[in-house]
Design a protein around this motif. Sequence first.
Motif, PDB file in Angstrom:
ATOM      1  N   LYS A 167       0.887  -1.181  -0.112  1.00 50.51           N
ATOM      2  CA  LYS A 167       0.033  -0.077   0.099  1.00 50.51           C
ATOM      3  C   LYS A 167       1.034   1.202   0.060  1.00 50.51           C
ATOM      4  CE  LYS A 167      -3.397  -2.486   2.374  1.00 50.51           C
ATOM      5  NZ  LYS A 167      -4.237  -2.580   3.781  1.00 50.51           N
ATOM      6  N   THR A 168       0.243   2.366  -0.405  1.00 46.81           N
ATOM      7  CA  THR A 168       1.228   3.498  -0.450  1.00 46.81           C
ATOM      8  C   THR A 168       0.488   4.664  -0.077  1.00 46.81           C
ATOM      9  OG1 THR A 168       1.957   2.868  -2.794  1.00 46.81           O
ATOM     10  CG2 THR A 168       2.116   4.942  -2.467  1.00 46.81           C
ATOM     11  N   THR A 169       1.262   5.433   0.757  1.00 48.48           N
ATOM     12  CA  THR A 169       0.876   6.876   1.352  1.00 48.48           C
ATOM     13  C   THR A 169       1.528   7.913   0.302  1.00 48.48           C
ATOM     14  OG1 THR A 169       0.620   6.242   3.535  1.00 48.48           O
ATOM     15  CG2 THR A 169       1.096   8.442   3.205  1.00 48.48           C
ATOM     16  N   GLU A 170       0.900   8.678  -0.080  1.00 49.93           N
ATOM     17  CA  GLU A 170       1.378   9.855  -0.952  1.00 49.93           C
ATOM     18  C   GLU A 170       1.232  11.194   0.006  1.00 49.93           C
ATOM     19  OE1 GLU A 170      -0.195   9.336  -5.456  1.00 49.93           O
ATOM     20  OE2 GLU A 170      -1.764   9.664  -4.152  1.00 49.93           O
ATOM     21  N   ILE A 171       2.581  12.036  -0.306  1.00 50.14           N
ATOM     22  CA  ILE A 171       2.620  13.333   0.314  1.00 50.14           C
ATOM     23  C   ILE A 171       2.705  14.242  -0.762  1.00 50.14           C
ATOM     24  CG2 ILE A 171       4.109  14.651   1.862  1.00 50.14           C
ATOM     25  CD1 ILE A 171       5.369  12.261   3.057  1.00 50.14           C
ATOM     26  N   LEU A 172       1.754  15.295  -0.790  1.00 51.95           N
ATOM     27  CA  LEU A 172       1.814  15.944  -2.022  1.00 51.95           C
ATOM     28  C   LEU A 172       1.874  17.440  -1.456  1.00 51.95           C
ATOM     29  CD1 LEU A 172      -1.682  14.114  -3.184  1.00 51.95           C
ATOM     30  CD2 LEU A 172       0.766  13.939  -4.202  1.00 51.95           C
ATOM     31  N   MET A 173       2.949  18.176  -2.158  1.00 53.57           N
ATOM     32  CA  MET A 173       3.366  19.604  -1.472  1.00 53.57           C
ATOM     33  C   MET A 173       3.654  20.474  -2.662  1.00 53.57           C
ATOM     34  SD  MET A 173       6.818  18.115   0.112  1.00 53.57           S
ATOM     35  CE  MET A 173       7.148  19.627   0.968  1.00 53.57           C
ATOM     36  N   ARG A 174       4.033  21.729  -2.172  1.00 46.42           N
ATOM     37  CA  ARG A 174       4.354  22.784  -3.073  1.00 46.42           C
ATOM     38  C   ARG A 174       3.079  23.027  -4.286  1.00 46.42           C
ATOM     39  NH1 ARG A 174       9.500  22.558  -6.347  1.00 46.42           N
ATOM     40  NH2 ARG A 174       9.112  25.005  -6.179  1.00 46.42           N
ATOM     41  N   GLU A 186      -9.224  10.825  -5.370  1.00 45.20           N
ATOM     42  CA  GLU A 186      -9.932  10.583  -4.230  1.00 45.20           C
ATOM     43  C   GLU A 186      -8.919   9.578  -3.096  1.00 45.20           C
ATOM     44  OE1 GLU A 186     -12.751  11.808  -3.015  1.00 45.20           O
ATOM     45  OE2 GLU A 186     -12.745  12.920  -5.225  1.00 45.20           O
ATOM     46  N   GLY A 187      -9.183   9.726  -1.636  1.00 40.81           N
ATOM     47  CA  GLY A 187      -8.522   8.778  -1.041  1.00 40.81           C
ATOM     48  C   GLY A 187      -8.688   9.332   0.434  1.00 40.81           C
ATOM     49  N   ASP A 188      -8.017   8.749   1.362  1.00 44.00           N
ATOM     50  CA  ASP A 188      -8.064   9.002   2.923  1.00 44.00           C
ATOM     51  C   ASP A 188      -7.003  10.467   2.989  1.00 44.00           C
ATOM     52  OD1 ASP A 188      -8.158   9.143   5.380  1.00 44.00           O
ATOM     53  OD2 ASP A 188      -7.032   7.388   5.788  1.00 44.00           O
ATOM     54  N   THR A 215       0.792  24.731   2.232  1.00 44.83           N
ATOM     55  CA  THR A 215      -0.201  23.744   2.371  1.00 44.83           C
ATOM     56  C   THR A 215       0.228  22.347   1.856  1.00 44.83           C
ATOM     57  OG1 THR A 215      -1.997  25.277   1.748  1.00 44.83           O
ATOM     58  CG2 THR A 215      -2.319  22.873   1.518  1.00 44.83           C
ATOM     59  N   LEU A 216       0.100  21.371   2.588  1.00 41.79           N
ATOM     60  CA  LEU A 216       0.591  19.995   2.432  1.00 41.79           C
ATOM     61  C   LEU A 216      -0.828  18.871   2.540  1.00 41.79           C
ATOM     62  CD1 LEU A 216       2.788  17.767   2.696  1.00 41.79           C
ATOM     63  CD2 LEU A 216       2.636  17.858   5.198  1.00 41.79           C
ATOM     64  N   PHE A 217      -0.827  18.021   1.445  1.00 41.73           N
ATOM     65  CA  PHE A 217      -1.530  16.919   1.513  1.00 41.73           C
ATOM     66  C   PHE A 217      -1.005  15.663   1.799  1.00 41.73           C
ATOM     67  CE2 PHE A 217      -3.063  20.439  -1.326  1.00 41.73           C
ATOM     68  CZ  PHE A 217      -4.510  20.532  -0.747  1.00 41.73           C
ATOM     69  N   ILE A 218      -1.669  14.940   2.600  1.00 39.96           N
ATOM     70  CA  ILE A 218      -1.167  13.482   2.780  1.00 39.96           C
ATOM     71  C   ILE A 218      -2.271  12.440   2.553  1.00 39.96           C
ATOM     72  CG2 ILE A 218      -0.346  11.706   4.215  1.00 39.96           C
ATOM     73  CD1 ILE A 218       1.204  13.535   5.822  1.00 39.96           C
ATOM     74  N   ASN A 219      -1.989  11.690   1.440  1.00 44.35           N
ATOM     75  CA  ASN A 219      -3.288  10.715   0.972  1.00 44.35           C
ATOM     76  C   ASN A 219      -2.774   9.301   1.849  1.00 44.35           C
ATOM     77  OD1 ASN A 219      -5.339   9.131  -0.006  1.00 44.35           O
ATOM     78  ND2 ASN A 219      -4.491   9.351  -2.026  1.00 44.35           N
ATOM     79  N   PHE A 220      -3.251   9.058   2.937  1.00 42.72           N
ATOM     80  CA  PHE A 220      -2.690   7.978   3.894  1.00 42.72           C
ATOM     81  C   PHE A 220      -3.177   6.782   3.136  1.00 42.72           C
ATOM     82  CE2 PHE A 220      -2.519  11.244   7.047  1.00 42.72           C
ATOM     83  CZ  PHE A 220      -1.314  11.001   7.729  1.00 42.72           C
ATOM     84  N   ALA A 221      -2.208   5.558   3.133  1.00 43.46           N
ATOM     85  CA  ALA A 221      -2.626   4.293   2.694  1.00 43.46           C
ATOM     86  C   ALA A 221      -3.734   3.797   3.385  1.00 43.46           C
ATOM     87  CB  ALA A 221      -1.314   3.479   3.005  1.00 43.46           C
ATOM     88  N   ARG A 222      -4.781   3.117   2.904  1.00 37.17           N
ATOM     89  CA  ARG A 222      -5.934   2.628   3.554  1.00 37.17           C
ATOM     90  C   ARG A 222      -5.557   1.078   4.160  1.00 37.17           C
ATOM     91  NH1 ARG A 222     -10.475   5.164   2.506  1.00 37.17           N
ATOM     92  NH2 ARG A 222     -10.529   6.767   0.582  1.00 37.17           N
ATOM     93  N   ARG A 223      -5.632   1.114   5.403  1.00 45.34           N
ATOM     94  CA  ARG A 223      -5.159   0.062   6.116  1.00 45.34           C
ATOM     95  C   ARG A 223      -6.350  -0.843   6.632  1.00 45.34           C
ATOM     96  NH1 ARG A 223      -1.387   4.071   7.575  1.00 45.34           N
ATOM     97  NH2 ARG A 223       0.556   3.838   6.409  1.00 45.34           N
TER      98      ARG A 223
END
Length: 223
Positions: A167-174, A186-188, A215-223
């Motif tokens: 599973k993957t967690t995405e960190i989206l920034m800048r 979509e995501g968590d 502003t920082l977005f984190i799309n956490f892995a669904r566990r």
Amino acid sequence: MNQKLYMVSLGPGDAQLLTYKALKAFENSDAICVPTKSPDNSFNKSISHKIVSDALKLLGVEKTLIPVYSPMRFNHNDWENETDIILETLQKYNSVSFVTIGDAGIYSSIYYLLDIIKEKNPKVHKSCEVIPGVTSFSAASAEVQKALCLGDEELLIKPINPRKDVKTTEILMRPKIGMDTEVLGEGDFYTFENMYLDDAKITPSKIEKVKKYMTLFINFARR
């Protein structure tokens, strides 16, 4: 008195790279739970013990150190045993730290332990504070003075020997101010705006439009 549990990140190995918050947690703790790989509960093979000892010398204080046998087998029973030691320590001491090498959010057992603590003692879980730390890869980057990512480059963090169906967690920034976040999918999602500033805001979802550069977005892995 209210009990307090600190989950403290020790960083990459140098006590001088511990955060101020981590050092304050040690100062405020009556006891510190320190993982060891040795079944006899000695600290002979414990890197964590060395870092904590060095940190306490820097602070000029002494604290009771509690060994926590942590064989690192990715085993739920081991996490249960570690949790029991933490909770037993909190029965004897009002304020306790548990330490982990690196950063608590990256390949650490901290959140496995917190899930169990939440089931066994919700009050302790509610009192818990997780203190982040310097990662090994950020420290390594600084040592050789080479950036991990510049401009629009991506940074990928992954285990060398992953299990199947990773599973993957995405960190989206800048992001750009005014950006419509529909493009993120979509995501968590959690949205973090101006973290640690006076107008800091954490939203447990994806905001529709970006209003602030930090502003920082984190799309956490669904566990």
